[in-house]
Design a protein around this motif. Structure first.
Motif, short mmCIF file in Angstrom:
data_model
loop_
_atom_site.label_atom_id
_atom_site.label_comp_id
_atom_site.label_asym_id
_atom_site.label_seq_id
_atom_site.Cartn_x
_atom_site.Cartn_y
_atom_site.Cartn_z
N SER A 114 -60.36 -50.92 -54.73
CA SER A 114 -60.20 -50.62 -53.30
C SER A 114 -60.28 -49.12 -53.09
O SER A 114 -60.20 -48.33 -54.04
CB SER A 114 -58.83 -51.12 -52.81
OG SER A 114 -57.80 -50.36 -53.40
N GLY A 115 -60.43 -48.75 -51.82
CA GLY A 115 -60.43 -47.34 -51.48
C GLY A 115 -59.09 -46.69 -51.78
O GLY A 115 -59.01 -45.54 -52.23
N THR A 116 -58.02 -47.43 -51.55
CA THR A 116 -56.67 -46.94 -51.85
C THR A 116 -56.54 -46.54 -53.31
O THR A 116 -56.03 -45.47 -53.64
CB THR A 116 -55.63 -48.04 -51.52
OG1 THR A 116 -55.64 -48.27 -50.11
CG2 THR A 116 -54.24 -47.63 -51.96
N TYR A 142 -57.06 -40.72 -43.05
CA TYR A 142 -56.45 -41.83 -43.78
C TYR A 142 -57.12 -41.94 -45.14
O TYR A 142 -58.34 -41.86 -45.24
CB TYR A 142 -56.65 -43.13 -43.00
CG TYR A 142 -56.11 -44.38 -43.69
CD1 TYR A 142 -54.74 -44.57 -43.85
CD2 TYR A 142 -56.98 -45.36 -44.15
CE1 TYR A 142 -54.25 -45.71 -44.45
CE2 TYR A 142 -56.49 -46.52 -44.76
CZ TYR A 142 -55.12 -46.69 -44.91
OH TYR A 142 -54.64 -47.82 -45.51
N HIS A 143 -56.30 -42.09 -46.17
CA HIS A 143 -56.86 -42.21 -47.51
C HIS A 143 -56.27 -43.42 -48.23
O HIS A 143 -56.02 -43.36 -49.44
CB HIS A 143 -56.61 -40.94 -48.31
CG HIS A 143 -57.08 -39.69 -47.63
ND1 HIS A 143 -58.43 -39.40 -47.46
CD2 HIS A 143 -56.42 -38.67 -47.04
CE1 HIS A 143 -58.55 -38.26 -46.82
NE2 HIS A 143 -57.35 -37.79 -46.55
N GLY A 144 -56.01 -44.48 -47.51
CA GLY A 144 -55.39 -45.64 -48.13
C GLY A 144 -53.89 -45.52 -48.08
O GLY A 144 -53.35 -44.58 -47.48
N GLU A 204 -61.55 -36.46 -45.35
CA GLU A 204 -62.67 -37.29 -44.90
C GLU A 204 -63.69 -36.30 -44.34
O GLU A 204 -63.41 -35.66 -43.32
CB GLU A 204 -62.23 -38.23 -43.77
CG GLU A 204 -61.37 -39.39 -44.18
CD GLU A 204 -61.02 -40.27 -42.96
OE1 GLU A 204 -61.88 -41.01 -42.49
OE2 GLU A 204 -59.88 -40.18 -42.48
N ASN A 209 -60.85 -42.22 -39.18
CA ASN A 209 -59.61 -42.98 -39.06
C ASN A 209 -58.69 -42.46 -37.97
O ASN A 209 -57.52 -42.86 -37.88
CB ASN A 209 -58.89 -43.03 -40.40
CG ASN A 209 -59.55 -44.04 -41.33
OD1 ASN A 209 -59.47 -45.23 -41.11
ND2 ASN A 209 -60.22 -43.56 -42.38
N ASP A 237 -63.18 -37.84 -49.45
CA ASP A 237 -62.95 -39.28 -49.34
C ASP A 237 -64.09 -39.86 -48.52
O ASP A 237 -64.09 -39.79 -47.29
CB ASP A 237 -61.59 -39.54 -48.68
CG ASP A 237 -61.32 -41.04 -48.52
OD1 ASP A 237 -62.24 -41.84 -48.78
OD2 ASP A 237 -60.19 -41.39 -48.14
N VAL A 239 -64.99 -43.01 -48.44
CA VAL A 239 -64.84 -44.47 -48.43
C VAL A 239 -65.58 -45.08 -47.22
O VAL A 239 -66.20 -46.12 -47.34
CB VAL A 239 -63.35 -44.88 -48.47
CG1 VAL A 239 -63.18 -46.37 -48.25
CG2 VAL A 239 -62.74 -44.49 -49.82
N ILE A 240 -65.53 -44.40 -46.08
CA ILE A 240 -66.33 -44.87 -44.94
C ILE A 240 -67.74 -44.27 -44.97
O ILE A 240 -68.72 -44.97 -44.81
CB ILE A 240 -65.67 -44.47 -43.58
CG1 ILE A 240 -64.45 -45.35 -43.30
CG2 ILE A 240 -66.68 -44.61 -42.44
CD1 ILE A 240 -63.79 -45.08 -41.96
N LYS A 265 -65.51 -49.58 -49.40
CA LYS A 265 -66.24 -50.27 -48.32
C LYS A 265 -67.69 -50.64 -48.69
O LYS A 265 -67.90 -51.65 -49.34
CB LYS A 265 -66.12 -49.46 -47.03
CG LYS A 265 -64.62 -49.34 -46.65
CD LYS A 265 -64.34 -48.89 -45.23
CE LYS A 265 -62.88 -49.12 -44.89
NZ LYS A 265 -62.02 -47.95 -44.96
C1 LIG Z 1 -60.58 -47.72 -45.64
C2 LIG Z 1 -60.31 -46.37 -46.17
C3 LIG Z 1 -59.54 -46.15 -47.32
C4 LIG Z 1 -58.79 -47.26 -48.00
O1 LIG Z 1 -59.62 -48.23 -48.53
P1 LIG Z 1 -59.01 -49.68 -48.81
O2 LIG Z 1 -60.15 -50.39 -49.48
O3 LIG Z 1 -58.65 -50.24 -47.48
O4 LIG Z 1 -57.85 -49.52 -49.70
C5 LIG Z 1 -59.45 -44.88 -47.83
N1 LIG Z 1 -60.07 -43.85 -47.24
C6 LIG Z 1 -60.80 -44.01 -46.12
C7 LIG Z 1 -61.48 -42.83 -45.52
C8 LIG Z 1 -60.92 -45.26 -45.54
O5 LIG Z 1 -61.60 -45.39 -44.40
#
Ligand SMILES: *Cc1c(COP(=O)(O)O)cnc(C)c1O
Length: 429
Positions: A114-116, A142-144, A204, A209, A237, A239-240, A265
């Motif tokens: 997961s991103g977390t 947000y970073h999880g 980010e 977020n 980060d 993740v998005i 993601k």
């Molecule tokens: C969604 C998100 C996370 C967390 O990812 P999960 O898979 O939900 O744990 C971390 N950082 C960013 C920028 C996100 O958008």
């Protein structure tokens, strides 16, 4: 009572809030959630048989739309070879090669679930590498949900007004310093006050977020310089944003390369996947080469890797898709903006590439202090009105509308019409 409400009634008895992730409860849009039966292309269908145009796209992963036939075949083929082994497999190597070739400065990568997990692990590695404890994050990013990152962290925490969380010991977050996004002086001051104690800065590169906030390249450049000058590990980060803004992410787009990067993601194509990587020198700290421990029973899971590989291979050299995604968002932006003028509703559209947010505020949106001036009650009314028009938006003001490849011109034109109708209703209040 409809089926969604029936399910919700059962769900709240056995799942906290009836959901497995807070924003899904639809609490901030003042209603019960819809429960989904299935999805196809740009559409998602609820258990009552209602069809919606989906702008959540599983919060980003469904970049090719739901239930893509080619990707489904990949998943089925992978299933037939076995779901999980717990020993290395070829697809893990392939995935790592794809990510390291795609992303500047990411010489080695470790897969997680997961991103977390990705951000949590990256921070552990950065701390291990530098031998320092303190970290800097930005308000509204947000970073999880790992303990040390759960401070002023946007997304659901912003929606539910959680500054940190009960259950997170003060001792755990005392090393987490929070700076203001787009304000380099706040970073300089914090570094000055904590000279030689900061392990990393996590950011980010395009915040998604607190809703979308367009990046400030000069800020990012200064951030890169100041981290280099102070031996601080810079973590993007993505993740998005990874593989969404461009194939090489924000690092490629800004031509500003971080020391470490986190993904999630999109790289799992809808399966639970995350990854963190960076310079070999830093990643060599990770066990079993180095002493920083990090592990995972299902990490590099062959089913998830196969799906991720197929998605990334399809995105590679696919400039056309990135342009199309951006054009879809642009078209929505233009439509919404003209509807704002027509209706007189107090709202602004914030867009960067294919990420789009509509804020009910009259302030230009450059950071956290601007987005929090939004009228979330108005958003709730807007959300409900759009849902009635069979359009599924993120059920919270501080989130992003995600475009996917199957979203048609007709879908978009319909969305713009529904948006005007919703604005007209709102302007009555
Ligand atoms: C969604 C998100 C996370 C967390 O990812 P999960 O898979 O939900 O744990 C971390 N950082 C960013 C920028 C996100 O958008």
């Amino acid at each position: 009572m409809n089926k969604s409400n029936e399910l919700f009634e059962k769900a709240v008895k056995v799942i906290p809030g009836g959901v497995n992730s807070p924003v899904r409860a639809f609490g901030s849009v003042n209603m019960n959630p819809i429960f989904i039966r299935n999805a196809k292309g740009s559409y998602i269908y609820d258990v009552d048989g209602k069809k919606y145009i989906d702008y959540i796209s599983s919060w980003g992963p469904m970049i090719f739309g739901h239930c893509d036939e080619e990707l489904n075949k990949v998943a089925i083929n992978a299933l037939e070879k076995g779901v999980s082994y717990g020993v290395p497999s070829d697809v893990e190597v392939e995935m790592a090669e794809i990510i390291t070739q795609a992303y500047k400065g990411c010489e080695m990568v470790r897969m997680v679930n997961s991103g977390t997990e990705a951000t949590m692990s990256a921070i552990r590695v950065a701390r291990g590498y530098t031998g320092k404890d303190k970290i800097i994050k930005f308000e509204g990013c947000y970073h999880g949900h790992s303990d040390c990152l759960l401070v002023k962290s946007g997304s659901g925490t912003l929606t539910f007004n959680v500054q940190t969380s009960p259950g997170v010991p003060v001792d755990t977050v005392k090393h987490t310093l929070v700076c203001e996004y787009n304000n380099i002086d706040s970073v300089k001051e914090t570094i000055e006050k904590n000279k030689g104690e900061i392990a990393c800065i996590i950011i980010e590169p395009v915040p998604g977020n607190m809703g979308v906030v367009a990046p400030n390249i000069e800020f990012m450049r200064e951030l890169r310089k100041i981290t280099e000058d102070n031996n601080i590990v810079l973590i993007y980060d993505e993740v998005i944003t990874g593989f969404r803004l461009s194939y090489g992410g924000a690092a490629e787009l800004f031509d500003i390369v971080p020391d470490m990067v986190c993904f999630g993601k999109i790289i799992g194509g809808g399966l639970p996947v995350g990854a963190y990587g960076g310079k070999s020198e830093i990643m060599s700290m990770v066990s079993p080469v180095g002493k920083v421990y990090q592990a995972g029973t299902l990490s590099g899971n062959p089913l998830a890797m196969s799906m991720g590989i197929a998605v990334l291979n399809r995105l590679k050299n696919n400039q056309k898709l990135y342009i199309e995604l951006e054009n879809k968002a642009k078209k929505l932006e233009e439509g919404f903006k003209s509807n704002i003028e027509l209706s007189g509703v107090k709202a602004v559209v914030s867009r960067y590439k294919s990420m789009l947010s509509l804020f009910f505020t009259d302030r230009e949106v450059n950071g956290y202090s601007d987005v929090v001036t939004s009228d979330t009650e108005k958003y709730a009314k807007y959300f409900q009105s759009m849902l009635k028009s069979e359009i599924l938006l993120p059920p919270a003001q501080y989130e992003v509308m995600f475009m996917n490849a199957t979203l048609s011109d007709k879908d978009i034109e319909y969305t713009i019409k529904a948006n005007l109708k919703a604005f007209m209703e709102l302007s009555k209040y």
